[in-house]
Motif scaffolding. Sequence first.
Motif, PDB file in Angstrom:
ATOM      1  N   THR A  51       9.292   4.884  -7.873  1.00 16.35           N
ATOM      2  CA  THR A  51       9.477   4.478  -6.477  1.00 16.35           C
ATOM      3  C   THR A  51       9.026   3.039  -6.279  1.00 16.35           C
ATOM      4  OG1 THR A  51       9.180   6.738  -5.685  1.00 16.35           O
ATOM      5  CG2 THR A  51       8.820   4.967  -4.098  1.00 16.35           C
ATOM      6  N   LEU A  52       7.902   2.689  -6.872  1.00 14.87           N
ATOM      7  CA  LEU A  52       7.397   1.317  -6.758  1.00 14.87           C
ATOM      8  C   LEU A  52       8.337   0.332  -7.450  1.00 14.87           C
ATOM      9  CD1 LEU A  52       3.577   1.874  -7.489  1.00 14.87           C
ATOM     10  CD2 LEU A  52       4.685   1.653  -5.263  1.00 14.87           C
ATOM     11  N   ALA A  53       8.860   0.728  -8.600  1.00 15.39           N
ATOM     12  CA  ALA A  53       9.744  -0.154  -9.368  1.00 15.39           C
ATOM     13  C   ALA A  53      11.006  -0.500  -8.588  1.00 15.39           C
ATOM     14  CB  ALA A  53      10.098   0.493 -10.706  1.00 15.39           C
ATOM     15  N   GLU A  54      11.485   0.434  -7.784  1.00 14.79           N
ATOM     16  CA  GLU A  54      12.674   0.171  -6.968  1.00 14.79           C
ATOM     17  C   GLU A  54      12.455  -0.990  -6.005  1.00 14.79           C
ATOM     18  OE1 GLU A  54      13.561   3.796  -5.001  1.00 14.79           O
ATOM     19  OE2 GLU A  54      14.298   4.818  -6.809  1.00 14.79           O
ATOM     20  N   LYS A  55      11.210  -1.220  -5.620  1.00 13.92           N
ATOM     21  CA  LYS A  55      10.863  -2.321  -4.711  1.00 13.92           C
ATOM     22  C   LYS A  55      10.245  -3.501  -5.460  1.00 13.92           C
ATOM     23  CE  LYS A  55      12.097  -0.092  -0.996  1.00 13.92           C
ATOM     24  NZ  LYS A  55      13.252  -0.542  -0.167  1.00 13.92           N
ATOM     25  N   GLY A  56      10.339  -3.473  -6.795  1.00  8.29           N
ATOM     26  CA  GLY A  56       9.793  -4.571  -7.579  1.00  8.29           C
ATOM     27  C   GLY A  56       8.272  -4.614  -7.562  1.00  8.29           C
ATOM     28  N   GLN A  57       7.633  -3.445  -7.445  1.00 10.27           N
ATOM     29  CA  GLN A  57       6.178  -3.387  -7.391  1.00 10.27           C
ATOM     30  C   GLN A  57       5.643  -2.434  -8.460  1.00 10.27           C
ATOM     31  OE1 GLN A  57       5.291  -2.458  -3.262  1.00 10.27           O
ATOM     32  NE2 GLN A  57       5.764  -4.538  -2.590  1.00 10.27           N
ATOM     33  N   MET A  58       4.310  -2.433  -8.631  1.00  8.27           N
ATOM     34  CA  MET A  58       3.729  -1.644  -9.712  1.00  8.27           C
ATOM     35  C   MET A  58       2.256  -1.369  -9.448  1.00  8.27           C
ATOM     36  SD  MET A  58       3.083  -4.512 -12.652  1.00  8.27           S
ATOM     37  CE  MET A  58       1.837  -5.793 -12.422  1.00  8.27           C
ATOM     38  N   LEU A  59       1.702  -0.449 -10.250  1.00  6.75           N
ATOM     39  CA  LEU A  59       0.261  -0.234 -10.309  1.00  6.75           C
ATOM     40  C   LEU A  59      -0.260  -1.204 -11.366  1.00  6.75           C
ATOM     41  CD1 LEU A  59       0.207   3.682 -10.282  1.00  6.75           C
ATOM     42  CD2 LEU A  59      -0.306   2.154  -8.362  1.00  6.75           C
ATOM     43  N   VAL A 102      -0.870  -1.769  -4.260  1.00  8.02           N
ATOM     44  CA  VAL A 102       0.122  -2.057  -5.296  1.00  8.02           C
ATOM     45  C   VAL A 102       0.382  -3.562  -5.308  1.00  8.02           C
ATOM     46  CG1 VAL A 102       1.156   0.227  -5.063  1.00  8.02           C
ATOM     47  CG2 VAL A 102       2.087  -1.689  -3.747  1.00  8.02           C
ATOM     48  N   LEU A 103       0.985  -4.042  -6.374  1.00  4.94           N
ATOM     49  CA  LEU A 103       1.257  -5.473  -6.511  1.00  4.94           C
ATOM     50  C   LEU A 103       2.685  -5.697  -6.976  1.00  4.94           C
ATOM     51  CD1 LEU A 103      -2.008  -6.829  -8.218  1.00  4.94           C
ATOM     52  CD2 LEU A 103      -1.348  -7.007  -5.812  1.00  4.94           C
ATOM     53  N   PRO A 104       3.254  -6.877  -6.685  1.00  2.00           N
ATOM     54  CA  PRO A 104       4.604  -7.192  -7.169  1.00  2.00           C
ATOM     55  C   PRO A 104       4.627  -7.306  -8.695  1.00  2.00           C
ATOM     56  CG  PRO A 104       3.940  -8.677  -5.386  1.00  2.00           C
ATOM     57  CD  PRO A 104       2.714  -7.940  -5.811  1.00  2.00           C
ATOM     58  N   VAL A 105       5.724  -6.917  -9.285  1.00  2.00           N
ATOM     59  CA  VAL A 105       5.914  -7.115 -10.725  1.00  2.00           C
ATOM     60  C   VAL A 105       6.020  -8.617 -10.984  1.00  2.00           C
ATOM     61  CG1 VAL A 105       7.469  -6.731 -12.672  1.00  2.00           C
ATOM     62  CG2 VAL A 105       7.077  -4.905 -10.992  1.00  2.00           C
ATOM     63  N   PRO A 106       5.273  -9.158 -11.955  1.00  2.00           N
ATOM     64  CA  PRO A 106       5.334 -10.596 -12.226  1.00  2.00           C
ATOM     65  C   PRO A 106       6.754 -11.053 -12.568  1.00  2.00           C
ATOM     66  CG  PRO A 106       3.502  -9.575 -13.403  1.00  2.00           C
ATOM     67  CD  PRO A 106       4.343  -8.453 -12.854  1.00  2.00           C
ATOM     68  N   ARG A 128     -10.370   1.821  -9.962  1.00  3.49           N
ATOM     69  CA  ARG A 128     -11.157   1.958  -8.720  1.00  3.49           C
ATOM     70  C   ARG A 128     -10.969   0.766  -7.787  1.00  3.49           C
ATOM     71  NH1 ARG A 128     -14.844   0.838 -12.756  1.00  3.49           N
ATOM     72  NH2 ARG A 128     -15.883  -1.192 -12.599  1.00  3.49           N
ATOM     73  N   ASP A 129     -10.603  -0.393  -8.339  1.00  2.82           N
ATOM     74  CA  ASP A 129     -10.402  -1.581  -7.509  1.00  2.82           C
ATOM     75  C   ASP A 129      -9.138  -1.478  -6.657  1.00  2.82           C
ATOM     76  OD1 ASP A 129     -12.682  -2.915  -8.575  1.00  2.82           O
ATOM     77  OD2 ASP A 129     -11.527  -3.404 -10.370  1.00  2.82           O
ATOM     78  N   PHE A 130      -8.287  -0.512  -6.962  1.00  3.71           N
ATOM     79  CA  PHE A 130      -7.026  -0.362  -6.237  1.00  3.71           C
ATOM     80  C   PHE A 130      -7.040   0.840  -5.291  1.00  3.71           C
ATOM     81  CE2 PHE A 130      -6.074  -3.086  -9.733  1.00  3.71           C
ATOM     82  CZ  PHE A 130      -5.099  -3.950  -9.263  1.00  3.71           C
ATOM     83  N   VAL A 146       0.838  -1.194   0.000  1.00  6.72           N
ATOM     84  CA  VAL A 146       0.000   0.000   0.000  1.00  6.72           C
ATOM     85  C   VAL A 146       0.873   1.244   0.000  1.00  6.72           C
ATOM     86  CG1 VAL A 146      -0.190   0.007   2.523  1.00  6.72           C
ATOM     87  CG2 VAL A 146      -1.897   1.212   1.160  1.00  6.72           C
ATOM     88  N   VAL A 147       0.425   2.263  -0.750  1.00  9.75           N
ATOM     89  CA  VAL A 147       1.129   3.538  -0.803  1.00  9.75           C
ATOM     90  C   VAL A 147       0.097   4.658  -0.704  1.00  9.75           C
ATOM     91  CG1 VAL A 147       1.074   3.624  -3.345  1.00  9.75           C
ATOM     92  CG2 VAL A 147       2.801   4.930  -2.097  1.00  9.75           C
ATOM     93  N   THR A 148       0.434   5.693   0.055  1.00  7.19           N
ATOM     94  CA  THR A 148      -0.424   6.863   0.178  1.00  7.19           C
ATOM     95  C   THR A 148       0.297   8.051  -0.436  1.00  7.19           C
ATOM     96  OG1 THR A 148      -1.467   6.034   2.198  1.00  7.19           O
ATOM     97  CG2 THR A 148      -1.654   8.390   1.769  1.00  7.19           C
ATOM     98  N   VAL A 149      -0.372   8.748  -1.357  1.00  7.08           N
ATOM     99  CA  VAL A 149       0.269   9.768  -2.175  1.00  7.08           C
ATOM    100  C   VAL A 149      -0.593  11.027  -2.237  1.00  7.08           C
ATOM    101  CG1 VAL A 149       1.480  10.116  -4.363  1.00  7.08           C
ATOM    102  CG2 VAL A 149       0.944   7.812  -3.616  1.00  7.08           C
ATOM    103  N   ARG A 150       0.063  12.195  -2.270  1.00  5.64           N
ATOM    104  CA  ARG A 150      -0.664  13.448  -2.464  1.00  5.64           C
ATOM    105  C   ARG A 150      -1.022  13.610  -3.947  1.00  5.64           C
ATOM    106  NH1 ARG A 150       3.683  15.218   1.003  1.00  5.64           N
ATOM    107  NH2 ARG A 150       2.930  15.354   3.157  1.00  5.64           N
ATOM    108  N   CYS A 151      -2.067  14.383  -4.189  1.00  6.02           N
ATOM    109  CA  CYS A 151      -2.649  14.463  -5.531  1.00  6.02           C
ATOM    110  C   CYS A 151      -1.708  14.988  -6.596  1.00  6.02           C
ATOM    111  CB  CYS A 151      -3.910  15.315  -5.497  1.00  6.02           C
ATOM    112  SG  CYS A 151      -3.638  17.022  -4.932  1.00  6.02           S
ATOM    113  N   GLY A 152      -0.834  15.938  -6.252  1.00  4.79           N
ATOM    114  CA  GLY A 152       0.029  16.540  -7.257  1.00  4.79           C
ATOM    115  C   GLY A 152       1.282  15.754  -7.572  1.00  4.79           C
TER     116      GLY A 152
END
Length: 359
Positions: A76-84, A169-173, A117-119, A61-67
């Motif tokens: 940032t997610l890719a650095e941890k092997g994750q993605m939208l 967020v989910l791990p990159v396959p 919306r599911d995420f 899970v990640v919490t982000v400001r709108c801008g």
Amino acid sequence: MSPEQVLAGLRETIVAAAGKRTPLEIHGGRTKHFLGNEPRGEPLDVRGYAGIVSYEPTELVVTVRCGTPLEELEATLAEKGQMLAFEPPHFGAGATVGGTVACGLSGPGRWMAGAARDFVLGASLLDARGELMHFGGQVMKNVAGYDVSRLLCGSYGTLGVIAEVSLKVLPVPPLRWSLRMSIGVDEALSALHHWAGEPLPLSASCWGDGKLIVRFAGSEAAVESAASRFINRYSASPLAEEVADAFWHELAEHRLPFFHGDVTLWRISVPSTAPHLELPGRQLIEWGGGLRWYIGEASAAEVRAAAQAAGGTASRFRGGVREDSFHPLSPTMLALQRRVRMQLDPLGIFNPGRMYAAL
């Protein structure tokens, strides 16, 4: 300025606009400015309210400001092997997370991973009184107000300023493999419907101009087994990794030749089991048959009649006259939308008319 100061400035602007009943056009990087009806109101730029508030890779899970720039979040997610996993399109440099959620658009991964919306796990919203309202949480089991959070996805800023959003967020396959085969549209739609019911690691599909491209994603064993089966049974040809990655990216960003030119592009959403839509022109089909892009000579009435007959809706995505862009609402749905808006924006100052003239 600090995020707190930026937020305070946004609140002051909203309160002042509400007092004068001045419409506000909420925007970020304007990469999706072409969507919907013609924007109206004084510009309210939210890009200053940016930054990743919290990120828990182990909790997905990640919490982000709108801008926050969308590319910054994805890096940032890719650095941890994750993605939208819903693979949101950018449609240009400067796309923001707030705009991504507000427009609710999903890319090729939406077919099996789910829609944007599911995420959405939770969100903070600045309403027409300048009050910061919190909905949902940071875990799927926290359902208090969760539907309100998801309602903001695809609202095009008509309910308020999405200040912050928490996303799953989910791990990159471990492995992705794309295959291409020559196949007619009717056969392709039938095959996609059949494959969706099988235990295959499918993650994306696209049919156009007599060619069907599918993408497998998952464990190496599952992907290699499925790919081998398709190569042998359907004479499918594997795409090189760099070619496949470029194709899916260009599909999501509408850079394929199909989308070129100054033409009206229709986005038609139908059940995946719907037959091919008999409309004059060209079509590109995604999401296992559930999304049909259409360019042709048919009138708006004809396009929407075809979509409705198939159990779906049609929206003018790009080009043409910017009015009545979205599929007309039924009286019941229009009444519901009005009730929701009256609760959050009773004066109608946020992006008025962006979705429907009556809202």
